[in-house]
Design a protein around this motif. Structure first.
Motif, PDB file in Angstrom:
ATOM      1  N   ARG A   1     -72.910 116.781 -14.869  1.00 54.80           N
ATOM      2  CA  ARG A   1     -71.401 116.681 -14.531  1.00 54.80           C
ATOM      3  C   ARG A   1     -71.367 116.969 -13.069  1.00 54.80           C
ATOM      4  O   ARG A   1     -70.090 116.985 -12.544  1.00 54.80           O
ATOM      5  N   GLY A   2     -72.330 117.189 -12.597  1.00 51.02           N
ATOM      6  CA  GLY A   2     -72.153 117.762 -10.887  1.00 51.02           C
ATOM      7  C   GLY A   2     -71.768 116.670 -10.170  1.00 51.02           C
ATOM      8  O   GLY A   2     -71.829 115.568 -10.415  1.00 51.02           O
ATOM      9  N   ILE A   3     -71.262 117.111  -8.740  1.00 56.38           N
ATOM     10  CA  ILE A   3     -70.866 116.101  -7.828  1.00 56.38           C
ATOM     11  C   ILE A   3     -71.778 114.985  -7.589  1.00 56.38           C
ATOM     12  O   ILE A   3     -71.779 113.803  -7.545  1.00 56.38           O
ATOM     13  N   PHE A   4     -73.138 115.640  -7.025  1.00 64.26           N
ATOM     14  CA  PHE A   4     -74.127 114.546  -6.535  1.00 64.26           C
ATOM     15  C   PHE A   4     -74.793 113.643  -7.796  1.00 64.26           C
ATOM     16  O   PHE A   4     -75.275 112.464  -7.540  1.00 64.26           O
ATOM     17  N   ALA A   5     -74.903 114.563  -8.986  1.00 67.81           N
ATOM     18  CA  ALA A   5     -75.608 113.928 -10.248  1.00 67.81           C
ATOM     19  C   ALA A   5     -74.457 112.765 -10.699  1.00 67.81           C
ATOM     20  O   ALA A   5     -74.937 111.530 -10.667  1.00 67.81           O
ATOM     21  N   THR A   6     -73.152 112.894 -10.523  1.00 63.63           N
ATOM     22  CA  THR A   6     -72.428 111.688 -10.679  1.00 63.63           C
ATOM     23  C   THR A   6     -72.229 110.638  -9.648  1.00 63.63           C
ATOM     24  O   THR A   6     -72.097 109.590  -9.751  1.00 63.63           O
TER      25      THR A   6
ATOM     26  N   ILE B   1     -68.575 105.874  -2.756  1.00 62.82           N
ATOM     27  CA  ILE B   1     -67.951 106.880  -3.460  1.00 62.82           C
ATOM     28  C   ILE B   1     -67.129 106.261  -4.733  1.00 62.82           C
ATOM     29  O   ILE B   1     -67.400 106.718  -5.982  1.00 62.82           O
ATOM     30  N   VAL B   2     -66.351 105.380  -4.402  1.00 68.96           N
ATOM     31  CA  VAL B   2     -65.168 104.941  -5.226  1.00 68.96           C
ATOM     32  C   VAL B   2     -65.990 104.008  -6.513  1.00 68.96           C
ATOM     33  O   VAL B   2     -65.677 104.029  -7.821  1.00 68.96           O
ATOM     34  N   ASN B   3     -67.106 103.397  -6.153  1.00 68.70           N
ATOM     35  CA  ASN B   3     -67.682 102.645  -7.137  1.00 68.70           C
ATOM     36  C   ASN B   3     -68.719 103.398  -7.847  1.00 68.70           C
ATOM     37  O   ASN B   3     -69.235 102.858  -9.007  1.00 68.70           O
ATOM     38  N   SER B   4     -68.968 104.509  -7.658  1.00 68.18           N
ATOM     39  CA  SER B   4     -69.798 105.443  -8.421  1.00 68.18           C
ATOM     40  C   SER B   4     -69.174 106.070  -9.531  1.00 68.18           C
ATOM     41  O   SER B   4     -67.953 105.944  -9.855  1.00 68.18           O
ATOM     42  N   LYS B   5     -69.891 106.697 -10.405  1.00 65.35           N
ATOM     43  CA  LYS B   5     -69.275 107.370 -11.447  1.00 65.35           C
ATOM     44  C   LYS B   5     -68.377 108.514 -11.048  1.00 65.35           C
ATOM     45  O   LYS B   5     -67.301 108.650 -11.390  1.00 65.35           O
ATOM     46  N   LEU B   6     -68.694 109.044  -9.801  1.00 66.10           N
ATOM     47  CA  LEU B   6     -67.786 110.104  -9.021  1.00 66.10           C
ATOM     48  C   LEU B   6     -66.553 109.581  -9.030  1.00 66.10           C
ATOM     49  O   LEU B   6     -65.459 110.274  -8.984  1.00 66.10           O
TER      50      LEU B   6
END
Lengths: 532, 396, 434, 249
Positions: free
Chosen positions: D113-118, B228-233
């Motif tokens: 910009r969605g959660i899973f897209a990001t 998670i933390v390494n993703s764009k999210l």
């Protein structure tokens, strides 16, 4: 007050004593027998003494009921000891104790106390003191016995004091109502009198209903119906009062937090411990007074107020200077650090005073309760409500009308600007935090009257305090006031339906939901300023 | 897609951490089962459970760090998710007791029998099935966090307000679970477990297995968090932490980002709780105490928040200290814990990991990647973890 | 940002190593018998339990002065549960496995006992539990030296129903919402119904832990009690909530003569926290009161006050329970000539030791003991005046006879039954009765 | 409604007040597609509040706010509005300081910009080329791996403009873009904004009159929440009321 009355009573009875000369031998012997009597034997002695109807037995019985009657183990004599005065229960003369005197209390239990109260009621109904007569009349009210009707009639005829007269008439009415020998007319006539007798009228009436003839039941039911309507109204008001008094406790606990948290932005988890330290200060002050100036005992709470304010205020200043000031602008860090402080303070107090509860005695002016129309108001709660409001308005005054308050507001709005205008911001910070802590200390003084004085005292209030401040709206003292009272009243209205536990859960859930609706509390500031 | 994300997650640091805990998952049980007691290197069973408990706390601390350290949501109610996961597991274990309870009732747990319950409440149905119970371990905290977070984040409850209502949430649950009428054993909670998957919970092998499961769960948690933390999210999460409204103006749905982090974190906490319960042998409402949740925050802070290894170190170190103090200097434990809170916040704002970086990171100070001057700025002004908009305001 | 290095890995490994090394049990065979003391010294329960820790230290010191047990000195090992129940289980395990203690004295709350119970069962060690509790339990490794409901609650209710106690007809059962009050009240409710009390004459009320605002409940009690029938309150209110409760009683003017309150959790120690003048006449039911005038008690009190260095310190019922439990354990060890759990468990049943309040406490096969039941009225000096005492010692009952689910259960840890839940109907241990 | 058609931004009769203070009072402004509008006015004139209303941060008490001729902005929140194609640069440069320059742009890049897209997003070559291009435009390519916190004030301004470009909006709201910039940078910015306004609508708020002059666009002067004057900069700056209330004599 009460002892005063007793002394008066004793004096009056002494005056009457010669009239009862004939039976004195018996009485003296019986009283003397109390020294070695078991509880059962004591009960017999009390009944015998009461049967004499002689006022001379009153002092002995009164003293026995109050736990002031002692037996001197050395001489076997029975004596009354009140404070340092020792008297003979029969003659009323002062007694000089022998050097080897060893007084041990003649102990009584509840049923004996009840017997004594009933016996004394009969004997003191004609006393010269209205207060004594009143308590005697109330004694009859508690134990209605048809045999007493003539006695009551006699007393009513002679009574001049309106209050006492009403009590006697109530007692008589109840006795008649309960008396199956009396005529139906008399008993029906008694119903409205009983109905008007006060708070417990409904319960008295409904209990009288059980073995009453039919026509009487009808009129009792009618009276109850009327009373119940009235009671619904008073019950709601009583609930409001309970709510207000709970709310004022919440207000006291939260108001210091409204300063440190609301004004300074410091999430002070040690706030509860400041309250606790205030309570311990009260304990120490009272202990000192009790040991050195017993005459001032009734004022010990008042003396403790400035002491607690100073102690907790100083500790608050110390905490601010030592720790908080490094953490401004990082409210979260203040949460952690002050939580740590709270653990240390708790354990320190536990190490010094031990984990057990300490005792603070209620001053006489805070003990007991009064009837205010249909409301029952205890003095302790009453004074706490008043005190909470005084503290609230004083704080408002300090913030809005004093130079310190002005500087506080200036510093918290714009530290840099305030500092460049020559305000000593570190000083103001310390004073603000000290003020918040000092007020917590004041709350501690008040809480000694309702809660434990133990190292855990503060923890019980910290969450509630935060709820109040957040619910009311951070940074707004009025919000804190309204928040505390709303939560208090809501809690008290939920309690009868949901029970104490579920009621509290519901309140928490309601706060959570409320914050969703108004994320910044009841009295939120609006506009751009909020976001910055 | 997933493989790419996985690949990104497994950077050098994450591989190390995951590797260590996988190794621990194998080595400790081996040292317990294969090396006979008394010989060097033997890990007594007692210690295996103790370490297992620490590791489950480490998962909890990591879960909290995901929302706090990375997303800026200071939850003071994470203990609630932990406890709910624990209760789900406890309910399974209670159903496993079967007729071995003191009253020998095959369906009702003992506490229900002596409170005169006649049948199993609906919410206890299904917990005799291990997989159902495991699903609940994930779902109950997850759904609670989702619903709670959905409303709270949608209403933009932030900063201290959010912290306070999470505290209110756990406090309300504490009171609710204390109630005997709730059917969760009241103050006593759930205890006296016998079997897990048909094997006695006290058996050495089960304890070793539970430990291994916890260590693997921790390694997986690190993997998930790292993903998670390494993703764009993850970058958006940090952006939300540092400048929430700016992120919104970029078109990101901040509330969903938070909701995602909060829910994932709650599920991790729930799993931690489920692993914790069979190893300590009891779950009771005390786990909902607000103080416990605050303690989790200090674990993360002591280790170093906003890092993956920090909270794990913090949880283990603080709990080791607790175990040691409560035995050696029982009266001084609260002094030590309190002092830890104060000292860490004053002198170690970046925790043990930050201290490590300070001491050993000097050599590489020139590298722009690892010496963020940013940190200084952040420290002074916009601390990532502060409640950006809970600034002091005047009293009216 | 995270970053990781080999150095840190090393540190972690080193740390793990230290844990392992430090926790390997010390195998040294020293010449002492270790006694574990498992009480909360911090947190909410410290208020009650700290004294018990001191009591144990005091008893051990006394015993050592007498030459110890089996010629060995006793060595106390104190740990702090910190009012954290999972920690209790962990520390119990540590006491037994790491510190190698032979016996543990400890716990106050039911949840503490429940959490450590599996540990004692698994590791086959001994726990002496000194507090009155809800019953419905008997475990081979646990000795219940406090009262079970039939040794406290039922005699208290009997007293209040008697003429001496005021012939009470209406009952308020007020308690804190946890297992002990729930169970006790359930037993009492059934008992009262059996005695012919009408359902509407019983009011049951539960409050949360640490409840401090009693205005509504006390005024409800007052209303309930003013309906003509004699009313009493049976209080299973726990711990801190008692002070505000009694204060409110006093302030709302509920006198003991009108509505007596009989409490099962309020003793001398709790009363030392407040001014008892307004409470004179309210009652408590215990198996021990400090005021009881026996030579044993006098000696115990003075030795205790010497030990603790204060003549203000009071003694209370759980302290006596520890005193009895400790003496029984010493006797059992001497009888068995061993501290081994199995030997002690076999030897201890049937042993006797003097109560501080007179009579002998006997360890029963169900691991409960015989006790006198005393009803005391609170005096203005914080002490109790005994107004009633059972004529004979009451044997502790593990399973209440007033609960349908447990009426047929018996506990007997001697051969041939040897189980904690023997069903007298099916003649089996714990088999499904339903 | 019909008047709004074919406009990029349409504000009509917008009012908002905070605790009785009217921050915006019956404000009406129209921005055409591919038009640049400069807004000047004294402090407290309501410029920032106006931007807040357009971007959904503040709800107006009254009035119409339409985007692209058909979308009612008062019903939408910030994220939705941003995704419609309205980009905003703040008065105080607001970049993500604990992210690198590159990551700042990557986050702003117009992508799902969605959660899973990001969560499962991986930068394509195309994306990287686009970011590099923007970095060149804002002249931060050499600092792409540095934390944004380490940039100077001016560089942060540029980065934020770069983020705006990366968002690829239809309407740009630019609040004081040149504060803290050197003269040459200011010129550069004006040039950039003019280029952008060829294809998109741009609203610039600025105090720097020479900069506004360089933009060469239509000018609106706001004061006390409503339009004081409108027209070219020369027209506006000659307006006596504007001189009185804003420019000073």
């Amino acid at each position: 007050m009460l002892t005063h009355l007793r002394n008066l009573l004793v004096a009056v009875l002494l005056f009457l004593a010669p009239a009862a000369q004939a039976q004195q031998i018996d009485i003296a012997a019986s009283v003397a027998a109390m020294a070695e009597a078991s509880l059962k034997e004591l009960a017999t002695i009390v009944t015998d003494l009461a049967a004499t109807g002689d006022p001379a037995v009153v002092p002995a019985l009164t003293a026995l009921g109050d736990g002031d009657l002692y037996a001197d183990e050395t001489t076997g004599r029975v004596l009354i000891q009140r404070g340092s005065t020792v008297t003979d229960p029969v003659t009323g003369e002062h007694v000089e104790l022998g050097a080897d005197a060893d007084l041990s209390k003649i102990r009584v239990n509840n049923s004996l106390r009840r017997d004594i109260a009933a016996a004394l009621a009969g004997m003191t109904l004609m006393s010269d003191n209205p207060a004594t007569r009143l308590s005697a009349a109330n004694g009859f009210l508690a134990n209605p016995d048809p045999a007493n009707i003539p006695l009551l009639d006699e007393a009513i005829a002679a009574e001049t004091n309106a209050d006492v007269l009403r009590a006697m008439q109530n007692a008589r009415a109840l006795t008649v109502l309960r008396d199956s020998e009396s005529s139906i007319e008399d008993r029906q006539a008694a119903v409205p009198l009983v109905a008007g007798s006060g708070r417990n009228a409904i319960t008295i009436l409904s209990s009288s209903r059980t073995d009453a003839p039919e026509e009487l039941v009808a009129s009792i039911n009618a009276a109850i119906a009327g009373l119940e309507q009235e009671r619904a109204v008073w019950g709601a008001l009583q609930n409001v009062w309970f709510g207000v008094s709970l709310g004022s406790v919440l207000l006291l606990a939260a108001i210091g937090l409204a300063i440190t948290f609301g004004v300074m932005g410091v999430i002070n988890m040690a706030h509860g411990e400041m309250v606790m330290l205030g309570a311990y200060t009260t304990f120490i002050v009272q202990l000192t007074i009790r040991n050195n100036f017993p005459g001032l005992l009734d004022y010990s709470l008042l003396i403790a107020l400035p002491a607690a304010f100073l102690v907790t205020g100083t500790i608050g200043v110390g905490i601010e200077r030592g720790i908080i000031r490094w953490l401004y602008g990082r409210p979260l860090e203040t949460l952690l650090a002050t939580w740590g402080i709270s653990l240390i303070l708790q354990q320190t107090v536990r190490s010094i005073f031990g984990p057990t509860n300490q005792m603070v005695i209620a001053p006489t002016w805070m003990a007991g309760s009064t009837e205010f129309f249909g409301l029952s108001i205890t003095y302790g709660r009453f004074w706490i409500v008043i005190f909470a409001l005084i503290v609230f308005f004083m704080l408002l005054l300090v913030l809005n009308r004093t130079p310190l308050g002005l500087q506080m507001r200036a510093v918290t709005q714009n530290r840099r600007m305030a500092s460049s205008m020559g305000i000593r911001t570190p000083f103001v910070d310390a004073m603000t935090f000290g003020l918040g802590s000092g007020i917590a200390g004041l709350a501690g003084v008040a809480l000694t009257q309702i809660d434990n004085i133990s190292p855990n005292l503060g923890q019980n209030y910290i969450i509630d305090s935060f709820m109040v401040v957040v619910f009311g709206g951070v940074g707004n003292l009025w919000g804190t006031l309204v928040g505390a009272l709303t939560l208090g009243v809501a809690n008290k209205f939920l309690e009868p339906y949901a029970g104490a536990v579920l009621g509290k859960i519901l309140i928490l859930v309601l706060i959570i939901l409320f914050i969703q609706r108004r994320p910044r509390g009841l009295f939120a500031l609006k506009g751009r300023a909020v976001e910055q | 897609m997933l493989t790419q994300a996985l690949f990104r997650a497994l950077d050098r640091k994450a591989i190390w951490v995951i590797g260590i805990f996988l190794a621990v998952a194998i080595l400790v049980p081996m040292a317990n089962l294969l090396i006979p007691p008394g010989q060097f290197g033997h890990v007594p069973t007692y210690l295996v459970s103790l370490l297992g408990k620490y590791l489950s706390y480490a998962i909890l601390a990591l879960a909290l760090d995901l929302v706090w350290g990375y997303c800026g949501i200071l939850s003071l109610g994470h203990g609630a998710f932990f406890a709910l996961g624990g209760y789900a597991m406890g309910m399974y274990l209670m159903r496993q007791i079967g007729t071995r309870g003191v009253y020998g009732n095959p369906v009702l747990p003992d506490f229900m029998v002596f409170l005169n319950w006649k049948e199993l409440p609906w919410y206890w149905q299904g917990f005799d099935n291990f997989w159902f119970a495991m699903a609940m371990v994930v779902l109950v905290p997850g759904i609670l966090a989702f619903v709670f977070g959905f409303f709270a984040f949608r209403s933009r409850v932030t900063g201290v307000y959010l912290s306070i209502i999470t505290q209110a949430m756990t406090f309300a649950l504490l009171l609710a679970f204390f109630r005997n009428d709730m059917g969760f054993g009241g103050n006593n909670g759930l205890t006296d477990f016998k079997d897990i998957l048909g094997t006695p919970v006290q058996a050495q092998a089960i304890r070793a297995t539970l430990f291994a499961a916890t260590a693997i769960a921790l390694a997986l948690s690190v993997l998930v968090c790292s993903m998670i933390v390494n993703s764009k999210l993850g970058k958006v999460m940090v952006a939300v932490r540092d400048a929430e409204s700016r992120t919104r103006f970029l078109g990101y749905r901040v509330e969903y980002v938070k909701l995602f982090a909060f829910t994932v974190s709650a599920i991790m906490a729930g799993i931690a709780g489920a692993l914790y319960v069979p190893q300590v042998g009891i779950i009771n409402p005390g786990e909902f105490e607000p103080g416990n949740s605050i303690e989790v925050v200090i674990w993360a802070a002591v280790g170093g928040r906003g890092t993956l290894i920090g909270p794990i170190i913090g949880a283990i170190v603080v709990n080791l200290g607790k175990s040691w103090f409560t035995t050696v200097f029982p009266e001084f434990w609260l002094f030590a814990l309190g002092a830890l809170f104060v000292l860490v916040t004053l002198f170690l704002p970046k925790g043990i990991v930050g201290l490590w970086k300070q001491i050993f990171g000097r050599a590489r100070a020139a590298h722009p990647d690892t010496t963020p001057k940013a940190s200084a700025d952040i420290e002074r002004g916009e601390d990532p973890a502060t409640f950006g908009d809970a600034q002091p305001r005047p009293a009216e | 940002m995270t970053f990781f290095s080999a150095k840190r890995a090393l540190l972690t490994a080193a740390m793990a190593g230290t844990i392992v090394a430090s926790a390997v049990p010390v195998m040294a065979q020293d010449d002492t018998i270790k006694v574990g003391i498992l009480h909360s010294l911090s947190g909410t329960m410290a208020i009650s339990e700290t004294t018990l820790k001191d009591t144990m230290l005091f008893l051990i010191e006394q015993q050592n002065a007498k030459g110890g047990v089996l010629g060995k000195q006793l060595e106390p090992v104190v740990v702090d549960i910190a009012s954290d129940w999972p920690l209790a289980a962990e520390l119990a395990r540590q006491l037994i496995e790491v510190d190698d203690v032979d016996v543990v004295f400890g716990c106050w709350t039911s949840v503490c006992r429940k959490s450590v119970l599996p540990v004692f069962e698994e590791l086959n060690s001994l726990l002496f539990y000194p507090v009155q509790y809800e019953g419905e339990e008997s475990q081979r490794n646990v000795f219940y030296t406090g009262a079970s409901p039939n040794q406290q609650a039922i005699p208290a209710v009997d007293y209040l129903m008697s003429e001496d106690g005021g012939s009470v007809e209406r009952w308020v059962l007020a308690g804190t919402d946890y297992v002990y009050p729930q169970t006790t009240n359930k037993i009492l409710e059934q008992y009262l119904l059996d005695k012919g009390v009408a359902q509407e004459d019983i009011m049951i009320n539960y409050t949360p832990f640490g409840h401090s605002d009693w205005q509504t409940i006390v005024s409800d009690i007052k209303a309930f009690g003013s309906e003509g029938k004699k009313t009493a309150v049976v209080s299973t209110i726990n711990g801190d909530a008692n002070v505000p409760f009694y204060r409110e009683l006093g302030n709302q003017g509920i006198k003991a003569e009108d509505i007596p309150v009989v409490a099962f959790s309020v003793g001398e120690e709790e009363l030392s926290g407040f001014d008892t003048t307004p409470l004179v006449g309210h009652l408590a039911a215990w198996n021990y009161f400090m005021s009881v005038d026996t030579p044993e008690n006098e000696e115990f009190i003075s030795a205790w006050q010497d030990y603790i260095g204060s003549t203000d310190r009071v003694t209370n019922d759980p302290m006596e329970a520890h005193y009895i439990g400790f003496n029984l354990w010493v006797k059992a060890v001497e009888a068995a000539q061993s501290t081994e759990a199995d030997a002690v468990i076999d030897a201890i049943v049937g042993l006797e030791t003097p109560n501080l309040t007179g009579g002998m406490a006997t360890m029963l096969p169900n691991h409960h003991i015989t006790k006198p039941v005393l009803i005391g009225e609170i005096q203005d000096d914080g002490q109790f005046f005994v107004v009633s005492e059972t004529e004979e010692l009451v044997p502790g009952d593990a399973w209440s006879d007033y609960l349908p689910e447990s009426a047929m259960l018996e506990a007997d840890w001697t051969a041939p039954i040897n189980c904690g839940n023997y069903n007298t109907e099916t003649k089996t241990c714990g088999a499904a009765a339903q | 409604m019909s008047k709004a058609l074919d406009t990029m931004l349409y504000l009509d009769g917008v009012s908002v007040s905070f605790d009785g203070f009217k921050a915006i009072n019956n404000l009406s402004i129209i921005v055409q597609p591919a038009e640049m509008l400069a807004i000047i006015g004294p402090n407290g004139a309501g410029k920032t509040t106006m931007m807040d209303i357009i971007t959904g941060k503040t709800r107006p008490d009254a009035g119409e706010v339409m985007f692209d001729g058909r979308t009612d902005l008062t019903k939408l929140d910030e994220a939705a509005i941003a995704n419609l194609g309205i980009g905003r640069k703040f008065q105080k440069p607001t970049v993500f300081e604990s992210h690198t320059v590159w990551d700042n742009l990557a986050m702003a890049l117009r992508k799902p910009r969605g959660i899973f897209a990001t969560l499962f997003y991986s930068a394509s070559n195309e994306d990287e080329a686009r970011i590099t291009e923007i970095l060149e435009t804002v002249r931060l390519l050499h600092r792409k791996d540095e934390f944004a916190a380490n940039l100077s004030h001016g560089q942060k301004q540029w980065l934020e403009i770069g983020m705006l470009l990366a968002q690829d909006p239809k309407l740009l709201l630019v609040d004081e873009p040149v504060a803290g910039m050197t003269d040459s940078e200011t010129e550069e910015t004006a040039k950039l904004l003019r280029e952008i306004s060829v294809t998109r609508s741009v609203v610039v708020v600025e105090h720097d009159m020479s900069f506004v002059r360089e933009l060469g666009s239509r000018v609106v002067c706001l004061a006390e929440g409503s339009v004081l004057a409108e027209g070219s900069l020369d027209q506006v700056s000659k307006n006596p009321v504007v001189i009185e209330r804003y420019l000073g004599r």
